[in-house]
Design an enzyme around this catalytic site. Sequence first.
Site, short mmCIF file in Angstrom:
data_model
loop_
_atom_site.label_atom_id
_atom_site.label_comp_id
_atom_site.label_asym_id
_atom_site.label_seq_id
_atom_site.Cartn_x
_atom_site.Cartn_y
_atom_site.Cartn_z
N ASN A 15 -8.42 1.07 -6.73
CA ASN A 15 -7.85 2.33 -6.52
C ASN A 15 -7.30 3.22 -7.11
O ASN A 15 -7.42 4.42 -7.13
CB ASN A 15 -6.42 1.92 -5.49
CG ASN A 15 -6.95 1.55 -4.22
OD1 ASN A 15 -7.45 2.16 -3.52
ND2 ASN A 15 -6.46 0.36 -3.72
N HIS A 111 -1.71 -0.57 0.88
CA HIS A 111 -1.63 -1.93 1.69
C HIS A 111 -2.72 -2.26 2.51
O HIS A 111 -2.90 -1.58 3.25
CB HIS A 111 -0.43 -2.58 2.10
CG HIS A 111 -0.26 -4.05 2.69
ND1 HIS A 111 0.00 -4.97 1.67
CD2 HIS A 111 -0.48 -4.61 3.69
CE1 HIS A 111 -0.03 -6.00 2.37
NE2 HIS A 111 -0.43 -5.80 3.72
N ASP A 147 6.25 -3.77 1.27
CA ASP A 147 4.85 -3.43 2.23
C ASP A 147 5.73 -2.51 3.52
O ASP A 147 5.49 -2.75 4.49
CB ASP A 147 4.19 -4.33 2.80
CG ASP A 147 3.27 -4.98 1.55
OD1 ASP A 147 3.01 -4.10 0.54
OD2 ASP A 147 2.98 -6.12 1.49
#
Length: 216
Positions: A15, A111, A147
């Site tokens: 990422n 996530h 998260d």
Amino acid sequence: MKRRVAILISGRGSNMAALIEAAKAADFPAEIVAVISNRADAAGLEKAAASGIATIVIESKPFGKDRAGFEKVLQAALDRHGIELICLGGFMRLFTAEFTRAWYGRMLNIHPSLLPSFPGLDPHGQALRAGVKLSGATVHFVIPETDAGPIVMQGAVTVADDDTAETLAARVITIEHRIYPEALRLLASGRLKLEGDLCKTVGSGATDDTLIAPAP
């Protein structure tokens, strides 16, 4: 003036690479000025250096459970580079509530599930065991809870009956690489507005786009 961004990694930094690539565009409202890893052997460090970005290693292991001690050194590095925004890219270390509160609204994470479903470890396995027909990825602001935090952007993929955690992950990561740069673009351009536990996007509206699975 482009916003100054640090990416925090612990591993290969896929990422991170997507964010670096997107930030090369002249009209991108942020610049990646530093990549920081808590592991000296993180493969992403080499990729970042090859792109001409400053790399910093702050080994977390010597700090043990002293999260505040680690964060003090991290904050000093962020200050030295004038960092305004943080993107977590597979950063495998939890923060103290104090650190996340200090950076609230300025620190993003991604996530690989459609949060709030399937937080934590093995999200793809969780999705398959639940029998969902759609899965995906979520970019969210970081808060003390893992998260969680206001959702900024999501992208979805269909789930096949014969999917494994590995095949599903391979499709989801392509979505991750698309939505993370776009979420950073929205944040850096000032288009995100936090209202309580919700994130609103200035100038956005409903579309007719739909994704139905299995296809009728």
